[in-house]
Design a protein around this motif. Structure first.
Motif, PDB file in Angstrom:
ATOM      1  N   ARG A 510       0.648  -1.181   0.243  1.00 57.67           N
ATOM      2  CA  ARG A 510      -0.104  -0.186   0.104  1.00 57.67           C
ATOM      3  C   ARG A 510       0.802   1.366  -0.020  1.00 57.67           C
ATOM      4  NH1 ARG A 510      -4.306  -1.253   4.171  1.00 57.67           N
ATOM      5  NH2 ARG A 510      -5.925  -2.895   3.029  1.00 57.67           N
ATOM      6  N   THR A 523       2.049   2.924   5.842  1.00 58.08           N
ATOM      7  CA  THR A 523       0.654   2.899   5.412  1.00 58.08           C
ATOM      8  C   THR A 523      -0.330   3.024   6.679  1.00 58.08           C
ATOM      9  OG1 THR A 523      -0.778   1.917   4.437  1.00 58.08           O
ATOM     10  CG2 THR A 523       0.306   0.424   5.192  1.00 58.08           C
ATOM     11  N   GLU A 524      -1.359   3.010   6.959  1.00 54.66           N
ATOM     12  CA  GLU A 524      -2.802   3.298   7.823  1.00 54.66           C
ATOM     13  C   GLU A 524      -3.191   2.190   8.164  1.00 54.66           C
ATOM     14  OE1 GLU A 524      -6.012   6.583   7.731  1.00 54.66           O
ATOM     15  OE2 GLU A 524      -5.100   6.383   5.519  1.00 54.66           O
ATOM     16  N   ALA A 526      -5.739   0.663   8.411  1.00 51.12           N
ATOM     17  CA  ALA A 526      -7.108   0.512   8.357  1.00 51.12           C
ATOM     18  C   ALA A 526      -7.407  -0.599   7.279  1.00 51.12           C
ATOM     19  CB  ALA A 526      -7.483   1.981   7.778  1.00 51.12           C
ATOM     20  N   GLU A 527      -8.941  -1.157   6.762  1.00 57.62           N
ATOM     21  CA  GLU A 527      -8.750  -2.102   6.362  1.00 57.62           C
ATOM     22  C   GLU A 527      -7.824  -3.586   6.310  1.00 57.62           C
ATOM     23  OE1 GLU A 527     -11.974  -2.192   5.652  1.00 57.62           O
ATOM     24  OE2 GLU A 527     -12.958  -0.586   5.951  1.00 57.62           O
ATOM     25  N   PRO A 528      -7.070  -4.255   7.317  1.00 55.29           N
ATOM     26  CA  PRO A 528      -6.297  -4.658   7.471  1.00 55.29           C
ATOM     27  C   PRO A 528      -6.590  -6.375   6.122  1.00 55.29           C
ATOM     28  CG  PRO A 528      -7.280  -4.758   9.080  1.00 55.29           C
ATOM     29  CD  PRO A 528      -7.896  -4.067   8.266  1.00 55.29           C
ATOM     30  N   ASP A 529      -5.270  -7.139   5.187  1.00 54.46           N
ATOM     31  CA  ASP A 529      -5.812  -8.021   4.812  1.00 54.46           C
ATOM     32  C   ASP A 529      -5.942  -9.758   5.915  1.00 54.46           C
ATOM     33  OD1 ASP A 529      -3.079  -8.703   5.545  1.00 54.46           O
ATOM     34  OD2 ASP A 529      -2.097  -8.824   3.546  1.00 54.46           O
ATOM     35  N   VAL A 533      -4.834 -10.053   9.714  1.00 55.96           N
ATOM     36  CA  VAL A 533      -6.538 -10.389  10.454  1.00 55.96           C
ATOM     37  C   VAL A 533      -5.890 -12.057  11.147  1.00 55.96           C
ATOM     38  CG1 VAL A 533      -8.027 -10.580  10.804  1.00 55.96           C
ATOM     39  CG2 VAL A 533      -7.565  -8.824   9.405  1.00 55.96           C
ATOM     40  N   GLY A 601      -9.006  -5.069  12.992  1.00 54.86           N
ATOM     41  CA  GLY A 601      -9.713  -5.733  12.640  1.00 54.86           C
ATOM     42  C   GLY A 601     -10.590  -5.011  13.408  1.00 54.86           C
TER      43      GLY A 601
END
Length: 898
Positions: A510, A523-524, A526-529, A533, A601
């Protein structure tokens, strides 16, 4: 004269001097001579860099000086050497090589008689001879063996002693008249009248008054412009309160330079050095002080090669040091850089492995001595980080300060940002693993694991022994040696390394910039892959399995203290108390890691900013992990430090950062207190309209490195040196330095640079201050921490508008604090600090140059009212710089091409 040649290399050329005289030589011949023959040098790493010969070694005069005169400072230049050797300063670069031979002979002449640091010299010379130190044979033949055995380091150092607990400070009220009288005493009867200083001292009184409401300290926010004399202004009421109330005032700073300055100023309070040592104590973090146990290990074979030579020279210094401070104390800052820092960090306690009373040198420990001395002192000179660490997890709760003075208060936000942050990274986890397990590969050294450090407790307390065993087992899940290579190969080992591998993968996927082009990726969170998780759960389980036995062990140690078994004498008690404090700190760290993992998450925490990082240097990863910072770090600072205090003065020349008082209150934590702080403002007494001007150069194109270098070179020549060049990026600094160093040398103008020259920042500033024709290039540390009054600094040049780096953390704070207005506040504060380097006293004159046509007019309020501002071409700027008074221009203006 010694029978050795001397070699000198600068940006202006290379010279060799021997019995036949001095001659210029080429780089290849110089390297050949240095490789084949012992040569006399001044600062071997610097000469090696200029020759491009990394393996250069020889008879470095700085090492000789450190041996002969430990704990004495010398500016590491020919001029500084001439001063201490008592000989004439060389008139040009071509004369330096011959001068070095004469200086060596002059320094060695001291061995013909007794000098203050003679004791221990003969023994140290014998030890250094075994290590093949180049100076050892020369020094050894000049020293006679003493008739009686020399007191060596560990027998020479004095022991500290325990004393009764100091009573709580008395409740007193200071009067304006007595405070004014104390100020007059400090400034002297012949000092000029400073109304602003008297008003400042009067306003500071409130911080020392009785607290009337719990959790509501008497807070004073004071912006005192440069030249007000705020140091003596607050020392007057602080010293008076300490004397009458019987308590200690902690004066906290951000830079080591101000700590040194404060220490010197206290001589006005206590002219007698012996009394001053009792009344004024400088405190720093324990990682700044020499650890005697680490030093003993180094002297007994723990170090080898050049590191072992450094250990011997440090031992010489330690026997004469006032406080054992290796960073900013009386150890010359240039000494460790001569050894490329080989072994210097291993001589301090950077890992929290101190065994306290279990150490054979505990009664002579520099750190313990400073801590006990500060309890009885009137003035404790500390730094923002140490104040926050002590308040958050210090062992000295019974002697916690009630009165603070925070000088350089505009840096409190940044200091709190670092102190109250969380870093779950590979480097941090491997350090925790080493702290718990000790050495795993059979390496040399005194490092011991948790079980070895607490073996007597384990044998006494079964539950404690089980907690140690559980902690050791759980530590196996942390990152281990070789973790970076395993991550790069896609073969992580254990749950924590698996987590770090997932962090690395997502960050690379990212990150906006090319990883090979920059110094780091982020990178933030946020919205981890799915990989991140899935890795978070096992990592959290492993860390939870670690924190539980650490907490349990701390409780068992507290129980052992309560039981007071027969084997527990005073030293053992002190050691266990130290272990409890260290365990508490480690347990809190792991708990903060668990809180950060719980974020993966889940919903974002409003008061925190979380992100992922891959730190890189020169195309290589060196750390990977997750970071968490407070959105507003002044909140925990106010809660942990300010609220328990009875009074605090927060002061700076740029406290408001070019903004309003609401900015100052937000940056210092005042807005989080029950009782609002009192505001005080005193404008600088300087006549900026006639002493300085600001020039905004409009014809240097952004991104044109050749044009930028040309501008710096022409401006430096126009001013005859005395230039402080400030950069927002290290790469551009290095590029400009490469283009202009030789050019300025041909004009007789020395050039030094942070991040280029192998010299510590403090020494670079000392060199710059000592030579009116030198120029210095640097970054943020020089923008905020340079105090160079007089002709040595008459020109400040900035490469461009110092906009904040567009990081994840900055983006979050920008969004929460007004968008572009937040950026403007940061830029104004940085410009104000940079301009503040220029005019330091009433007779200073100077020019501030900004090489950016894109400077917005709205930011000009960063400069003091009345200072003239003009947008000009580079030619016009050079013309104005050349008109600076009292400046002897060494050469003619350089040509147009960089």
């Amino acid at each position: 004269m010694l029978p050795y040649p001397a070699l000198h290399a600068s940006h202006g050329g290379i010279w060799i001097a021997d019995d036949s005289g001095t001659r210029p030589i080429g780089r290849g011949e110089a390297i050949r001579i240095a490789a084949d023959t012992p040569v006399i040098l001044l600062n071997a790493p610097l000469v090696a860099q200029r020759l491009g010969f990394a393996e250069l070694s020889g008879l470095d005069l700085l090492e000789l000086y450190a041996f002969l005169f430990p704990a004495r400072f010398m500016v590491p230049t020919p001029k500084g050497l001439a001063r201490v050797a008592g000989i004439a300063v060389p008139g040009s670069d071509a004369e330096v090589a011959g001068f070095l031979r004469a200086a060596a002979a002059a320094l060695l002449d001291v061995t013909k008689g007794d000098w203050p640091e003679r004791e221990g010299a003969w023994s140290a010379a014998q030890n250094l001879a075994k290590l093949r130190w180049p100076w050892a044979p020369i020094v050894g033949t000049r020293l006679t063996r003493p008739a009686t055995a020399e007191r060596w380091l560990f027998s020479k150092l004095p022991e500290w002693s325990e004393g009764a607990p100091r009573p709580a400070p008395r409740t007193i009220t200071l009067g304006a008249e007595e405070t004014g009288a104390r100020l007059a005493h400090l400034t002297g009867s012949l000092a000029e009248e400073r109304p602003g200083q008297r008003a400042f001292a009067g306003a500071a009184i409130e911080a020392f008054g009785p607290r009337m409401v719990r959790d509501a300290p008497n807070l004073v926010l004071a912006e005192a412009g440069t030249g007000i004399g705020k140091t003596l202004g607050y020392l007057a009421p602080a010293s008076l309160w300490a004397e009458k109330a019987g308590g200690a005032v902690w004066v906290s700073t951000y830079t080591k330079a101000l700590q040194r300055q404060l220490s010197h100023e206290t001589a006005r309070l206590f002219p007698d050095p012996a009394l001053r040592r009792l009344k004024v104590v400088t405190r720093k973090g324990r990682e700044n002080y020499l650890c005697l146990l680490n030093l003993e290990d180094a002297l007994q074979g723990g170090f080898a090669g050049r590191a072992a030579v450094l250990a011997q020279l440090v031992a010489r210094w330690a026997a004469y040091s006032a406080d054992g401070d290796m960073v900013g104390g009386d150890l010359p800052g240039w000494l460790t850089t001569l050894f490329r820092r080989a072994g210097s960090t291993a001589l301090t306690d950077r890992r929290g492995e101190c065994v306290y009373a279990g150490c054979p040198h505990y009664r002579k420990c520099f750190i313990e001595r400073a801590g006990r001395a500060s309890v009885e002192a009137d003035i404790v000179i500390a730094n923002h980080a140490l104040v926050m660490v002590n308040a958050a997890r210090g062992r000295e709760l019974s002697t916690r300060p009630t009165r603070y003075v925070f000088d350089e208060g505009h840096h409190l936000f940044d200091a709190a940002d670092m102190m109250f942050s969380t870093a779950l990274t590979g480097q941090e986890t491997i350090e925790l693993r080493r702290w718990i397990l000790g050495p795993e590969s059979g390496g040399r050294g005194r490092r011991r694991g948790l079980a070895a450090r607490l073996s007597d407790v384990a044998s006494y307390d079964e539950a404690g022994a089980q907690a140690i065993a559980d902690a050791v087992k759980a530590a196996g899940a942390l990152a281990a040696d070789g973790w970076l290579q395993r991550l790069a190969d896609g073969q992580p080992f254990g749950p924590v390394e698996t987590l770090l591998a997932a962090v690395r993968g997502l960050t690379y996927a990212r990150a906006e910039s090319d990883g090979d082009a920059g110094y780091g990726l982020e990178t933030e969170l946020a919205e981890p892959d799915p990989a991140l998780v899935e890795a978070a759960g096992p990592a959290a389980h492993a860390l939870d399995a670690l924190v539980r036995p650490l907490v349990a062990l701390g409780r068992r140690l507290e129980a052992v203290l309560a039981d007071a078994p027969d084997w527990m004498d005073a030293p053992a008690r002190a050691r266990i108390e130290g272990a409890i404090a260290s365990l508490g700190w480690r347990a809190e760290t792991v708990a903060s890691w668990l809180a950060l993992l719980a974020r993966i998450g889940g919903p974002a925490a409003e008061q925190f900013v979380d992100w992922l990082i891959v730190n890189r240097i020169e195309g290589r990863d060196y750390d990977v992990g997750l970071l968490r910072h407070w959105l507003d770090p002044s909140k925990p600072f106010a809660e942990i430090v300010l609220r328990p205090a009875h009074g605090a003065l927060v002061t700076s020349a740029t406290l408001r950062g070019g903004g309003d008082w609401e900015v100052a209150e937000a940056r210092t934590g005042a807005q989080h207190l029950i009782r609002a702080g009192t505001r005080f403002e005193a404008a600088s007494p300087f006549d900026y309209a006639s002493q300085a001007e600001v020039l905004i150069v409009t014809d240097v194109k952004r991104g044109d490195l050749g044009g930028l270098a040309n501008a710096y070179a022409r401006l430096a020549v126009a001013s005859g040196g005395g230039m402080l060049g400030l950069f927002t990026a290290i790469r551009r600094l290095r590029a400009v330095h490469t283009r202009i160093a030789d050019r300025l040398a041909r004009e007789g103008l020395p050039l030094y640079a942070q991040h280029v020259d192998p010299i510590d920042t403090g020494t670079l500033v000392d060199i710059f201050r000592d030579d009116h024709h030198a120029s210095l290039l640097g970054t943020d540390a020089l923008r905020d921490g340079v105090d160079v009054p007089g002709e040595s600094l008459r020109l400040v040049v900035m490469e461009g508008v110092p906009w904040p780096k567009p990081s994840v953390l900055h983006a979050a704070r920008r969004l929460a604090n007004g968008g572009s207005a937040y950026d403007d506040r940061i830029v104004r504060a940085r410009l104000a600090q940079a301009f503040g380097r220029l005019i330091r006293r009433a007779d200073d004159r100077g020019v501030f140059v900004l090489l950016s046509a894109a400077m917005p007019s709205r930011l000009l309020t960063a400069f003091p009212p009345g200072v003239p501002v003009a947008r000009v071409t580079l030619d016009e700027a050079i013309s104005r710089v050349r008109r600076l008074p009292s400046v002897a221009v060494v050469g003619q203006e350089a040509g147009e091409d960089a």
